[in-house]
Design a protein around this motif. Sequence first.
Motif, PDB file in Angstrom:
ATOM      1  N   ASP A 131       0.826  -1.207   0.000  1.00 39.38           N
ATOM      2  CA  ASP A 131       0.000   0.000   0.000  1.00 39.38           C
ATOM      3  C   ASP A 131       0.863   1.261   0.000  1.00 39.38           C
ATOM      4  O   ASP A 131       0.593   2.209  -0.739  1.00 39.38           O
ATOM      5  N   PHE A 132       1.925   1.273   0.827  1.00 32.65           N
ATOM      6  CA  PHE A 132       2.825   2.423   0.863  1.00 32.65           C
ATOM      7  C   PHE A 132       3.514   2.614  -0.481  1.00 32.65           C
ATOM      8  O   PHE A 132       3.584   3.731  -1.000  1.00 32.65           O
ATOM      9  N   ALA A 133       4.028   1.521  -1.051  1.00 39.86           N
ATOM     10  CA  ALA A 133       4.740   1.603  -2.338  1.00 39.86           C
ATOM     11  C   ALA A 133       3.822   2.119  -3.437  1.00 39.86           C
ATOM     12  O   ALA A 133       4.229   2.958  -4.254  1.00 39.86           O
ATOM     13  N   GLU A 134       2.583   1.624  -3.480  1.00 36.78           N
ATOM     14  CA  GLU A 134       1.630   2.089  -4.492  1.00 36.78           C
ATOM     15  C   GLU A 134       1.374   3.586  -4.339  1.00 36.78           C
ATOM     16  O   GLU A 134       1.428   4.334  -5.304  1.00 36.78           O
ATOM     17  N   LYS A 135       1.069   4.006  -3.107  1.00 34.76           N
ATOM     18  CA  LYS A 135       0.729   5.414  -2.879  1.00 34.76           C
ATOM     19  C   LYS A 135       1.928   6.322  -3.166  1.00 34.76           C
ATOM     20  O   LYS A 135       1.772   7.376  -3.797  1.00 34.76           O
ATOM     21  N   TYR A 136       3.108   5.920  -2.733  1.00 37.87           N
ATOM     22  CA  TYR A 136       4.300   6.736  -2.965  1.00 37.87           C
ATOM     23  C   TYR A 136       4.534   6.938  -4.461  1.00 37.87           C
ATOM     24  O   TYR A 136       4.808   8.053  -4.907  1.00 37.87           O
ATOM     25  N   GLN A 137       4.401   5.872  -5.231  1.00 40.77           N
ATOM     26  CA  GLN A 137       4.596   5.974  -6.678  1.00 40.77           C
ATOM     27  C   GLN A 137       3.493   6.803  -7.336  1.00 40.77           C
ATOM     28  O   GLN A 137       3.760   7.619  -8.216  1.00 40.77           O
ATOM     29  N   THR A 138       2.254   6.575  -6.917  1.00 42.78           N
ATOM     30  CA  THR A 138       1.121   7.298  -7.492  1.00 42.78           C
ATOM     31  C   THR A 138       1.255   8.805  -7.260  1.00 42.78           C
ATOM     32  O   THR A 138       0.881   9.596  -8.121  1.00 42.78           O
ATOM     33  N   ASP A 139       1.806   9.191  -6.117  1.00 35.85           N
ATOM     34  CA  ASP A 139       1.946  10.610  -5.771  1.00 35.85           C
ATOM     35  C   ASP A 139       3.193  11.259  -6.374  1.00 35.85           C
ATOM     36  O   ASP A 139       3.400  12.457  -6.207  1.00 35.85           O
ATOM     37  N   SER A 140       4.015  10.488  -7.081  1.00 36.94           N
ATOM     38  CA  SER A 140       5.288  11.010  -7.578  1.00 36.94           C
ATOM     39  C   SER A 140       5.181  11.577  -8.996  1.00 36.94           C
ATOM     40  O   SER A 140       4.815  10.861  -9.932  1.00 36.94           O
ATOM     41  N   PRO A 141       5.570  12.839  -9.186  1.00 36.58           N
ATOM     42  CA  PRO A 141       5.599  13.385 -10.548  1.00 36.58           C
ATOM     43  C   PRO A 141       6.674  12.712 -11.413  1.00 36.58           C
ATOM     44  O   PRO A 141       6.547  12.667 -12.639  1.00 36.58           O
ATOM     45  N   ILE A 142       7.706  12.163 -10.778  1.00 37.13           N
ATOM     46  CA  ILE A 142       8.748  11.436 -11.531  1.00 37.13           C
ATOM     47  C   ILE A 142       8.147  10.183 -12.158  1.00 37.13           C
ATOM     48  O   ILE A 142       8.422   9.856 -13.321  1.00 37.13           O
ATOM     49  N   LYS A 168       5.219   5.249 -22.586  1.00 40.66           N
ATOM     50  CA  LYS A 168       3.944   5.003 -23.261  1.00 40.66           C
ATOM     51  C   LYS A 168       4.091   4.579 -24.720  1.00 40.66           C
ATOM     52  O   LYS A 168       3.291   3.798 -25.224  1.00 40.66           O
ATOM     53  N   ASP A 169       5.127   5.051 -25.415  1.00 40.57           N
ATOM     54  CA  ASP A 169       5.284   4.700 -26.824  1.00 40.57           C
ATOM     55  C   ASP A 169       5.882   3.306 -27.033  1.00 40.57           C
ATOM     56  O   ASP A 169       5.914   2.818 -28.153  1.00 40.57           O
ATOM     57  N   VAL A 170       6.346   2.668 -25.948  1.00 41.88           N
ATOM     58  CA  VAL A 170       6.918   1.328 -26.099  1.00 41.88           C
ATOM     59  C   VAL A 170       6.114   0.237 -25.407  1.00 41.88           C
ATOM     60  O   VAL A 170       6.354  -0.943 -25.643  1.00 41.88           O
ATOM     61  N   MET A 171       5.162   0.617 -24.555  1.00 43.58           N
ATOM     62  CA  MET A 171       4.427  -0.409 -23.818  1.00 43.58           C
ATOM     63  C   MET A 171       3.002   0.015 -23.494  1.00 43.58           C
ATOM     64  O   MET A 171       2.685   1.202 -23.482  1.00 43.58           O
ATOM     65  N   THR A 172       2.194  -0.978 -23.218  1.00 46.89           N
ATOM     66  CA  THR A 172       0.832  -0.739 -22.752  1.00 46.89           C
ATOM     67  C   THR A 172       0.710  -1.312 -21.356  1.00 46.89           C
ATOM     68  O   THR A 172       0.927  -2.508 -21.153  1.00 46.89           O
ATOM     69  N   MET A 173       0.404  -0.446 -20.408  1.00 49.25           N
ATOM     70  CA  MET A 173       0.150  -0.889 -19.052  1.00 49.25           C
ATOM     71  C   MET A 173      -1.104  -0.183 -18.576  1.00 49.25           C
ATOM     72  O   MET A 173      -1.133   1.040 -18.502  1.00 49.25           O
ATOM     73  N   VAL A 174      -2.108  -0.945 -18.293  1.00 44.40           N
ATOM     74  CA  VAL A 174      -3.349  -0.390 -17.776  1.00 44.40           C
ATOM     75  C   VAL A 174      -3.195  -0.273 -16.261  1.00 44.40           C
ATOM     76  O   VAL A 174      -2.869  -1.252 -15.587  1.00 44.40           O
ATOM     77  N   LEU A 175      -3.386   0.916 -15.726  1.00 44.35           N
ATOM     78  CA  LEU A 175      -3.252   1.119 -14.289  1.00 44.35           C
ATOM     79  C   LEU A 175      -4.575   0.852 -13.580  1.00 44.35           C
ATOM     80  O   LEU A 175      -5.650   1.070 -14.132  1.00 44.35           O
ATOM     81  N   ASP A 176      -4.478   0.382 -12.362  1.00 45.35           N
ATOM     82  CA  ASP A 176      -5.649   0.118 -11.528  1.00 45.35           C
ATOM     83  C   ASP A 176      -6.261   1.461 -11.127  1.00 45.35           C
ATOM     84  O   ASP A 176      -5.586   2.273 -10.483  1.00 45.35           O
ATOM     85  N   PRO A 177      -7.517   1.731 -11.496  1.00 45.61           N
ATOM     86  CA  PRO A 177      -8.107   3.029 -11.163  1.00 45.61           C
ATOM     87  C   PRO A 177      -8.235   3.265  -9.656  1.00 45.61           C
ATOM     88  O   PRO A 177      -8.235   4.400  -9.209  1.00 45.61           O
ATOM     89  N   ALA A 178      -8.312   2.203  -8.874  1.00 48.54           N
ATOM     90  CA  ALA A 178      -8.453   2.353  -7.426  1.00 48.54           C
ATOM     91  C   ALA A 178      -7.150   2.801  -6.765  1.00 48.54           C
ATOM     92  O   ALA A 178      -7.174   3.554  -5.792  1.00 48.54           O
ATOM     93  N   THR A 179      -6.006   2.345  -7.285  1.00 56.00           N
ATOM     94  CA  THR A 179      -4.725   2.653  -6.651  1.00 56.00           C
ATOM     95  C   THR A 179      -3.860   3.594  -7.482  1.00 56.00           C
ATOM     96  O   THR A 179      -2.942   4.210  -6.959  1.00 56.00           O
ATOM     97  N   GLY A 180      -4.102   3.668  -8.786  1.00 57.14           N
ATOM     98  CA  GLY A 180      -3.262   4.450  -9.677  1.00 57.14           C
ATOM     99  C   GLY A 180      -1.944   3.767  -9.994  1.00 57.14           C
ATOM    100  O   GLY A 180      -1.078   4.340 -10.632  1.00 57.14           O
ATOM    101  N   ALA A 181      -1.784   2.528  -9.542  1.00 54.88           N
ATOM    102  CA  ALA A 181      -0.552   1.757  -9.763  1.00 54.88           C
ATOM    103  C   ALA A 181      -0.852   0.572 -10.672  1.00 54.88           C
ATOM    104  O   ALA A 181      -1.993   0.365 -11.090  1.00 54.88           O
ATOM    105  N   GLN A 182       0.186  -0.207 -10.934  1.00 57.21           N
ATOM    106  CA  GLN A 182      -0.010  -1.404 -11.740  1.00 57.21           C
ATOM    107  C   GLN A 182      -0.986  -2.334 -11.016  1.00 57.21           C
ATOM    108  O   GLN A 182      -0.929  -2.461  -9.793  1.00 57.21           O
ATOM    109  N   PRO A 183      -1.877  -2.991 -11.769  1.00 58.05           N
ATOM    110  CA  PRO A 183      -2.758  -3.962 -11.115  1.00 58.05           C
ATOM    111  C   PRO A 183      -1.926  -5.107 -10.534  1.00 58.05           C
ATOM    112  O   PRO A 183      -0.997  -5.589 -11.160  1.00 58.05           O
TER     113      PRO A 183
END
Length: 105
Positions: free
Chosen positions: A61-72, A81-96
């Motif tokens: 949970d901490f790792a997801e939130k920290y990454q989601t809040d990072s502008p980096i 985005k031009d090399v891969m497709t990754m759909v993010l989890d709308p609930a966490t904003g991180a990888q499913p």
Amino acid sequence: MERFAWKAIIHEGKLEEYKKRHDTIWPEMKTVLKNAGISNYSIWNLGNEVFGYFECEKGVDFAEKYQTDSPIVDKWNAYMKDVMTMVLDPATGAQPKMQQVFYLE
């Protein structure tokens, strides 16, 4: 220590570029990952699919939130985005999260 696994699809013909970008990952992106408590991070591929695994010293949970809040991370995701497709989890904003079905200690 919690474990996290994710997967994504690399666009056709872009695997070498994907690898190149990770060979030269930005120092500030490494810092974000470390500050998120992420360690033992590896990415594997089979054809155009990639599978990532990492351990979360401060919890998933901490790792997801920290990454989601990072502008980096936002900047990295836009860069990739031009090399891969990754759909993010709308609930966490991180990888499913992939669900673990077996573990051998």
